[in-house]
Design an enzyme around this catalytic site. Sequence first.
Site, short mmCIF file in Angstrom:
data_model
loop_
_atom_site.label_atom_id
_atom_site.label_comp_id
_atom_site.label_asym_id
_atom_site.label_seq_id
_atom_site.Cartn_x
_atom_site.Cartn_y
_atom_site.Cartn_z
N ASP A 65 17.61 12.87 -36.86
CA ASP A 65 16.69 12.19 -36.15
C ASP A 65 15.57 11.73 -36.82
O ASP A 65 14.79 10.91 -36.53
CB ASP A 65 16.42 12.73 -34.65
N GLU A 157 14.92 3.97 -26.25
CA GLU A 157 13.79 4.75 -25.14
C GLU A 157 14.51 4.77 -23.99
O GLU A 157 14.24 5.84 -23.13
CB GLU A 157 12.58 3.77 -25.16
N GLU A 226 23.98 5.43 -30.43
CA GLU A 226 23.38 6.50 -29.47
C GLU A 226 24.61 7.62 -29.33
O GLU A 226 24.13 8.97 -29.51
CB GLU A 226 22.67 6.26 -28.33
C1 LIG Z 1 18.92 8.54 -32.09
C2 LIG Z 1 17.60 8.28 -31.16
N1 LIG Z 1 17.72 7.38 -30.25
C3 LIG Z 1 16.36 7.44 -29.51
C4 LIG Z 1 15.45 8.18 -29.74
C5 LIG Z 1 14.25 7.96 -29.05
N2 LIG Z 1 13.27 7.43 -29.48
C6 LIG Z 1 15.52 9.12 -30.75
N3 LIG Z 1 14.34 9.90 -31.17
N4 LIG Z 1 16.81 9.17 -31.61
#
Ligand SMILES: Cc1ncc(CN)c(N)n1
EC number: 3.5.99.2
Length: 239
Positions: A65, A157, A226
């Site tokens: 991440d 988000e 996601e």
């Molecule tokens: C994969 C992912 N997607 C969304 C977010 C949130 N900004 C994140 N931190 N990481």
Amino acid sequence: MNAFTPSLPAPLTTAGIAVAPSGRVAALSAGRSEAWTAAINHRFVNELFSGELDDAQLSYYIIQDNQFFVPFLELLGEALVRADTVEAKLVFGRQLGMICSEESGWFEATFDELGVSQADRAHPHLSEPTRSFENLMHKAVNTHHYPTVLVLLVVAEGLYLDWASRTDAPEPGANLPNKFLGWVDLHRGDEFRTWVQFLVDELERASGQVDLEELTRFWNVAVDLELAFFNDVPFPLEG
Ligand SMILES: Cc1ncc(CN)c(N)n1
């Protein structure tokens, strides 16, 4: 679905985001609502809430991440450049400041706590979902098209707001280490909800005259990634 199956909340509604029923955002989100629901109810989220993720799993996730983070900053920067009102530019500027301080601070503190090496912080092996997400964000930035950039921001988000706002999430201040609770807290609450509502409203407004086909392609790939991002975290086989 039979009469006894409760209907699942539509994307973005878990946290009470208002989505115009016949609007563009509702149309965009309808096509991937199953993948969205699977992501927000993922085992990764369940075990983040319960604190059952072990350090290797959490390290794996945050190392990947952290690589998502820089292209995401650039996406926000592109939104700031392309926004067509001063008010919107100010909102993007404030959010950039927040994630460069609070969110980046959580990463550093959690890396330290988990003993993640400098090499894994800076140049880890990139997983397939991370690589694909980076490519997708770069592609969106290179369109220089405000609604396209907004699509990725709403998914990234909004989906995180949805999982962090589940009714079974640990309460703020719960007795759970910051490596778990801090990540939940960064993605819920009034300020984060207001931010996501702003993104949804901007996308609704800015996409009014835009052909939905290209936006839908970006939306669908982003939701699928996601889910893939969570699926990529190694879990022992259940049995
Ligand atoms: C994969 C992912 N997607 C969304 C977010 C949130 N900004 C994140 N931190 N990481």
